[in-house]
Design an enzyme around this catalytic site. Structure first.
Site, PDB file in Angstrom:
ATOM      1  N   ASP B 147      11.956 -35.343  -1.135  1.00  0.00           N
ATOM      2  CA  ASP B 147      11.282 -36.443  -0.433  1.00  0.00           C
ATOM      3  C   ASP B 147      10.832 -35.984   0.954  1.00  0.00           C
ATOM      4  OD1 ASP B 147      10.227 -38.974  -0.199  1.00  0.00           O
ATOM      5  OD2 ASP B 147      12.103 -39.931   0.382  1.00  0.00           O
ATOM      6  N   LYS B 149       8.457 -35.528   3.836  1.00  0.00           N
ATOM      7  CA  LYS B 149       7.267 -36.224   4.348  1.00  0.00           C
ATOM      8  C   LYS B 149       7.443 -36.392   5.855  1.00  0.00           C
ATOM      9  CE  LYS B 149       9.383 -40.617   3.111  1.00  0.00           C
ATOM     10  NZ  LYS B 149       9.273 -41.874   2.416  1.00  0.00           N
TER      11      LYS B 149
END
Lengths: 243, 338
Positions: B147, B149
């Site tokens: 994840d 980001k």
């Protein structure tokens, strides 16, 4: 640093929803009063907005609805496996008003009905302050007002608990700091106002918040019929899921 | 007290929602963030008299799956002792039954906020290089982040990079040091879905194999894709954008100041095929070093004039000396003839 899960949640509880079906008339009345205390205000505001009734019509509708529902015990038919109680009550209210409209084409001022003592004037005053967007979705308004009712009722109960336990100062701190309008108020200023040290203010407020949380949970427990519904409503009111 | 304004109502709700810290050594200060799985609060550790961050589960969790995931996240972070990973201090259950963990409180901003400062491309690449180094370390401990980001990367007050939120991280089979995985041997991870069947992760930064829910195909090259998407964001200040035909719009179309070489590095990370990407974070890091040292990068085959231009830019002094020498030679030759 860990403890038993859920030890702060109510373990034994009175359910007003279940109490509606109790064989004992006094329990039924007590349950009914508990439900009216929470539901009349959201129901009234919802009726004004959803059915576009004027204050007098809405007041009569709410009085008639709650009295009829109590007499005929149709809220006692609630099945928790189908819906939440608050949804069920709202649907019953809709049906009641629709039926009343169909039978008399308009809701008339009731002459012979027994009147509940409800503060409609304050509800109207709150309603007048609502923004246009808040009234766009009457069902959401009902839910929001239901949450508000629970919290207001919890504040009253919490205050009573504080008085009973001779902890009025805890409530006074909570009222000033957490319910007050002064967002810039600090613990130090609060300490000065109440002649308490910052540590004492911190501890008293921590106790008050913990106790208030417990009161809210007990109030929700009263208004639900099953553990599952209770958990769902805790999530709806508090935004947390009981694990 | 019947008149409870909306503002007070929300205040009371958040008060009651606050984690119950009674019986713990922590004291509430304030809420600092809300995420998909939980909220993060700034609390005071009363024993050590220091501020720490407390993350607590706030989402529905009737099955206990989210609590399990949070405990797993805590265990994953505990395995990662690295300057770019926020250390975890404690994990447990609060008196109200919710899972929590305590981590170091970091004062900084997310990468998204940090990008708002006007940094040169080389400075951005140096920052990105530190992110890649952290991810390489994570992979070396047999963990996939899954994840990555901008909002999950923080830049501390000293400019240090911190990779956060290992909520979707999974352990994968350990691979040998310096071994480049092929598609056949690359470690893979099972993807998790929510109850509604939604794939966990953030679409714009998610590799095609992760987005398709093909858990068998998700490996460290999926994190490489996400790193490419983060680089895309750093270079363009935009989330990765795609044409209506589904083609990635190249970063240079948004920012002409980007060199073709760094764009090629970004595009290589974001290749649709895992085999066409960098096969490890280390190899990406090496190409970034080459880029910063003005050397040829693996991701881009330069044309002759580009080689010459880059060589000239790197060897200005030699070129000046050579030019000076030629001028002197020409002048001497000219005067001798006269």
């Amino acid at each position: 640093m860990t403890s038993e899960p859920n030890s702060h949640f109510p373990t034994t509880r009175f359910s007003a929803v279940k109490g509606l079906r109790n064989a004992d008339a006094e329990t039924r009345r007590r349950s009914w009063n508990a439900l009216i205390a929470v539901y009349w205000r959201p129901s009234y505001k919802y009726t004004r907005i959803r059915w576009k009734l004027d204050p007098e019509q809405a007041q009569d509708a709410i009085q008639s609805f709650f009295l009829t529902a109590f007499e005929k015990q149709y809220l006692a038919d609630f099945d928790p496996s189908i819906a939440r109680f608050r949804t069920y009550l709202r649907i019953c209210l809709d049906r009641f008003i629709l039926k009343e409209r169909q039978s008399s084409d308009r809701l008339k001022r009731g002459g012979d009905i027994e009147h509940l003592s409800l503060d409609f004037a304050s509800a109207d005053s709150e309603l007048n302050r609502l923004t246009a967007s808040a009234t766009e979705r009457p069902d959401r308004l009902f839910d929001q007002e239901w949450v508000r009712s629970i919290l207001v009722l919890s504040i009253h109960k919490f205050k009573a608990t504080c008085v009973e336990q001779e902890k009025e100062i805890n409530f006074a701190l909570f009222e000033r700091y957490d319910l007050g309008d002064d967002a810039s108020l600090t613990y130090a200023q609060l300490g000065e106002q109440f002649a308490l040290s910052i540590e004492t203010v911190t501890n008293y407020l921590a106790w008050a918040r913990r106790q208030f949380r417990q009161t809210v949970l007990e109030t929700i427990a009263e208004l639900t019929a099953t553990e599952e519904e209770y958990r769902e409503e805790v999530l709806a009111v508090l935004g947390i899921k009981l694990t | 007290m019947t008149d409870l304004s909306d503002k007070k109502l929300e205040r009371l709700r958040s008060l009651v929602e606050e984690p119950d810290l009674s019986g713990t050594k922590y004291r509430m200060i304030e809420k600092i963030a809300s995420g998909g799985m939980g909220s993060v609060y700034l609390v005071l550790d009363g024993e050590l008299d220091r501020k720490v961050a407390l993350k607590v589960l706030t989402v529905p969790d009737s099955s206990g799956q989210m609590a399990h995931r949070m405990i797993r996240e805590a265990k994953v972070i505990a395995r990662l002792e690295h300057p770019a990973i926020v250390p975890i201090h404690d994990v447990g259950l609060l008196p109200d039954g919710r899972v929590f963990y305590i981590m170091k409180y970091v004062e900084g901003v997310t990468l998204a906020r940090f990008r708002e400062r006007h940094l040169s491309v080389p400075d951005l690449i140096r920052l990105f290089q530190r992110i890649v180094d952290a991810v390489a370390f994570v992979h070396s401990r047999s963990i996939l982040h899954r994840d990555l980001k901008p909002s999950n990367i923080m830049v501390g007050s000293f400019g240090e990079v911190l990779v956060m939120d290992f909520g979707l991280a999974v352990a994968h089979a350990h691979k040998a040091e310096n071994q480049t995985p092929t598609s056949a041997q690359a470690p893979t991870a099972n993807l998790e879905k929510t109850a509604s069947g939604e794939i966990m992760g953030t679409p714009a930064y998610m590799s095609p194999e992760q987005a398709s829910g093909d858990g068998e195909s998700v490996d460290q090259r999926s994190d490489i894709y996400s790193l490419g998407a983060v680089l895309y964001y750093l270079l363009t200040e935009r989330h990765p954008s795609f044409s209506p035909a589904g083609e990635l719009i190249h970063p240079r179309q948004f920012n002409r100041e980007i060199s073709r070489r760094i764009e090629a590095i970004c595009l290589r990370c974001m290749s649709q095929s895992r085999e066409s990407r960098y096969q490890s974070a280390e190899s990406l890091a090496r190409d970034l070093v080459r880029y910063l040292d003005d050397e040829p990068v693996d991701a881009y085959r330069e044309r002759l004039w580009e080689v010459a231009t880059r060589w000239a830019a790197r060897n200005k002094v030699i070129l000046l000396i050579l030019a000076g020498y030629l001028i002197v030679r020409y002048l001497v030759f000219f005067f001798l003839r006269v």
